[in-house]
Motif scaffolding. Structure first.
Motif, PDB file in Angstrom:
ATOM      1  N   SER A 213      -3.765   1.418  -2.838  1.00 33.59           N
ATOM      2  CA  SER A 213      -4.469   0.851  -2.063  1.00 33.59           C
ATOM      3  C   SER A 213      -5.026   0.024  -2.348  1.00 33.59           C
ATOM      4  O   SER A 213      -5.089  -1.124  -3.847  1.00 33.59           O
ATOM      5  CB  SER A 213      -5.472   1.539  -2.056  1.00 33.59           C
ATOM      6  OG  SER A 213      -6.434   1.469  -2.896  1.00 33.59           O
ATOM      7  N   LYS A 214      -5.787  -1.139  -1.528  1.00 35.10           N
ATOM      8  CA  LYS A 214      -6.179  -2.027  -1.177  1.00 35.10           C
ATOM      9  C   LYS A 214      -7.343  -1.741  -2.541  1.00 35.10           C
ATOM     10  O   LYS A 214      -8.169  -3.288  -3.579  1.00 35.10           O
ATOM     11  CB  LYS A 214      -6.878  -2.971   0.055  1.00 35.10           C
ATOM     12  CG  LYS A 214      -5.662  -3.111   1.200  1.00 35.10           C
ATOM     13  CD  LYS A 214      -4.653  -4.406   0.770  1.00 35.10           C
ATOM     14  CE  LYS A 214      -6.217  -5.665   0.880  1.00 35.10           C
ATOM     15  NZ  LYS A 214      -5.418  -6.784   0.543  1.00 35.10           N
ATOM     16  N   SER A 215      -7.920  -1.030  -3.003  1.00 39.02           N
ATOM     17  CA  SER A 215      -9.103  -0.893  -4.194  1.00 39.02           C
ATOM     18  C   SER A 215      -8.648  -1.413  -5.218  1.00 39.02           C
ATOM     19  O   SER A 215      -8.738  -1.502  -5.811  1.00 39.02           O
ATOM     20  CB  SER A 215      -9.728   0.444  -3.699  1.00 39.02           C
ATOM     21  OG  SER A 215      -9.138   1.149  -3.932  1.00 39.02           O
ATOM     22  N   ASP A 216      -7.705  -1.081  -5.393  1.00 42.21           N
ATOM     23  CA  ASP A 216      -6.694  -1.595  -6.586  1.00 42.21           C
ATOM     24  C   ASP A 216      -6.483  -2.880  -7.207  1.00 42.21           C
ATOM     25  O   ASP A 216      -6.116  -3.255  -8.377  1.00 42.21           O
ATOM     26  CB  ASP A 216      -5.086  -1.341  -6.802  1.00 42.21           C
ATOM     27  CG  ASP A 216      -5.466   1.122  -6.977  1.00 42.21           C
ATOM     28  OD1 ASP A 216      -6.508   1.194  -7.383  1.00 42.21           O
ATOM     29  OD2 ASP A 216      -4.460   1.462  -6.142  1.00 42.21           O
ATOM     30  N   GLU A 217      -6.539  -3.585  -5.743  1.00 43.09           N
ATOM     31  CA  GLU A 217      -6.771  -5.317  -5.953  1.00 43.09           C
ATOM     32  C   GLU A 217      -7.411  -5.760  -6.969  1.00 43.09           C
ATOM     33  O   GLU A 217      -8.730  -5.222  -6.777  1.00 43.09           O
ATOM     34  CB  GLU A 217      -6.831  -5.866  -4.791  1.00 43.09           C
ATOM     35  CG  GLU A 217      -5.810  -6.970  -4.557  1.00 43.09           C
ATOM     36  CD  GLU A 217      -5.631  -7.463  -3.259  1.00 43.09           C
ATOM     37  OE1 GLU A 217      -4.739  -7.785  -3.034  1.00 43.09           O
ATOM     38  OE2 GLU A 217      -7.276  -7.683  -2.648  1.00 43.09           O
ATOM     39  N   GLY A 218      -7.422  -7.004  -7.996  1.00 47.29           N
ATOM     40  CA  GLY A 218      -8.387  -7.187  -8.994  1.00 47.29           C
ATOM     41  C   GLY A 218      -7.494  -7.888 -10.041  1.00 47.29           C
ATOM     42  O   GLY A 218      -6.249  -8.333 -10.156  1.00 47.29           O
TER      43      GLY A 218
ATOM     44  N   VAL B  93       0.982  -1.147  -0.129  1.00 51.95           N
ATOM     45  CA  VAL B  93      -0.028   0.068   0.129  1.00 51.95           C
ATOM     46  C   VAL B  93       0.845   1.245   0.225  1.00 51.95           C
ATOM     47  O   VAL B  93       1.908   1.183   0.328  1.00 51.95           O
ATOM     48  CB  VAL B  93      -0.846   0.012   1.389  1.00 51.95           C
ATOM     49  CG1 VAL B  93      -1.366   1.406   1.228  1.00 51.95           C
ATOM     50  CG2 VAL B  93      -1.621  -1.462   1.306  1.00 51.95           C
TER      51      VAL B  93
ATOM     52  N   LYS C 220     -10.120  -3.541 -15.679  1.00 49.72           N
ATOM     53  CA  LYS C 220     -10.074  -4.715 -14.382  1.00 49.72           C
ATOM     54  C   LYS C 220     -10.635  -4.765 -13.970  1.00 49.72           C
ATOM     55  O   LYS C 220     -12.119  -4.661 -14.559  1.00 49.72           O
ATOM     56  CB  LYS C 220      -9.061  -2.989 -13.473  1.00 49.72           C
ATOM     57  CG  LYS C 220      -9.979  -4.036 -12.104  1.00 49.72           C
ATOM     58  CD  LYS C 220      -9.526  -2.921 -10.679  1.00 49.72           C
ATOM     59  CE  LYS C 220      -9.365  -3.471  -9.177  1.00 49.72           C
ATOM     60  NZ  LYS C 220      -9.930  -2.463  -8.090  1.00 49.72           N
ATOM     61  N   ASP C 221     -10.816  -6.166 -13.751  1.00 50.31           N
ATOM     62  CA  ASP C 221     -12.052  -7.234 -13.408  1.00 50.31           C
ATOM     63  C   ASP C 221     -13.244  -6.876 -14.265  1.00 50.31           C
ATOM     64  O   ASP C 221     -13.845  -6.715 -14.792  1.00 50.31           O
ATOM     65  CB  ASP C 221     -12.416  -6.732 -12.318  1.00 50.31           C
ATOM     66  CG  ASP C 221     -11.911  -6.428 -11.149  1.00 50.31           C
ATOM     67  OD1 ASP C 221     -11.125  -8.054 -11.450  1.00 50.31           O
ATOM     68  OD2 ASP C 221     -11.798  -5.715 -10.380  1.00 50.31           O
TER      69      ASP C 221
ATOM     70  N   TYR D 268      -5.938  -7.579 -13.907  1.00 48.18           N
ATOM     71  CA  TYR D 268      -5.971  -6.856 -14.931  1.00 48.18           C
ATOM     72  C   TYR D 268      -5.465  -7.946 -15.976  1.00 48.18           C
ATOM     73  O   TYR D 268      -4.646  -9.074 -16.261  1.00 48.18           O
ATOM     74  CB  TYR D 268      -5.017  -6.314 -14.630  1.00 48.18           C
ATOM     75  CG  TYR D 268      -5.469  -4.787 -13.063  1.00 48.18           C
ATOM     76  CD1 TYR D 268      -5.453  -3.534 -13.472  1.00 48.18           C
ATOM     77  CD2 TYR D 268      -5.193  -5.303 -12.146  1.00 48.18           C
ATOM     78  CE1 TYR D 268      -6.204  -3.289 -12.514  1.00 48.18           C
ATOM     79  CE2 TYR D 268      -5.813  -4.362 -10.646  1.00 48.18           C
ATOM     80  CZ  TYR D 268      -5.905  -3.470 -11.260  1.00 48.18           C
ATOM     81  OH  TYR D 268      -6.051  -1.815 -10.857  1.00 48.18           O
TER      82      TYR D 268
END
Length: 200
Positions: free
Chosen positions: A172-177, A130, A153-154, A179
């Motif tokens: 940030s954690k919201s960028d996890e996914g 992060v 993304k997703d 790609y």
């Protein structure tokens, strides 16, 4: 009644074995997997190296593909940095890889994709922290110059770039996914999970 009791005993035995296996295969910060080149996706016939670091040489590279565990066919150097190189990777080499000591300690793992297609997404092989900055690149197998690329993304379009890269600043954690990218008129890459870890 006896049949019910026997079933109960078998269920308890299975639970015990699963718990024991989980305890014997705990992830350890003392063992660390590093991949060269540092990305999750690779073109077919390229060389991929796995390095087991922080070990005493008793570590093996392990993997799972098609839901079955296997030991990769490569030479592991018995040194503090165990290494394994697949000189010509094939799509069948795709899978999850990790380092494991004889005592059952496991390193971090990475899901590697080897594709026969013309496009890959270059994303970090290991989780990003992060707050870090990361750059995703859409790479064509035969063209090294910057090419217009589209990033998802997703499975949702997030950017159409005149270049072949997309920066993500202050992750940030919201960028996890998951790609992936595509190059118009050429093709699309497979999808890869971008993992984000909190600061330690």
């Amino acid at each position: 009644m006896e049949a019910t009791s026997l079933c109960f005993r078998l269920l308890m035995l299975e639970f015990f074995l699963v718990e024991t296996k989980a305890q014997n295969h705990t992830q350890s910060d003392a063992v660390f997997l590093r991949i060269t080149p540092d990305r999750l996706q690779h073109f077919g016939y390229e060389s991929v190296s796995f390095h087991c670091e922080g070990t005493d040489g008793s570590t093996r590279l392990r993997g799972i593909r098609n839901r079955e565990e296997f030991q990769p066919v490569c030479d592991i150097t018995r040194t503090p940095t165990g290494s394994c190189t697949i000189k010509r990777a094939y799509p069948g080499d795709s899978g999850e890889y990790w380092c494991e000591t004889d005592g059952g300690e496991r390193s971090n793992s990475a899901n590697i994709t080897v594709t026969a297609g013309p496009v890959i997404l270059e994303s970090p092989a290991l989780p990003v922290l992060v707050g870090q900055n990361v750059v995703l690149r859409c790479r064509h197998k035969t063209t090294s110059t910057n090419t217009k690329a589209v990033f998802y993304k997703d499975d949702v379009l997030i950017e159409s770039s005149p270049a072949d890269e997309m920066p993500i600043n202050n992750v940030s954690k919201s960028d996890e996914g998951v790609y992936k990218c595509s190059i118009p008129g050429v093709g699309a890459s497979p999808g890869s999970w971008l993992a984000v870890r909190g600061e330690t």
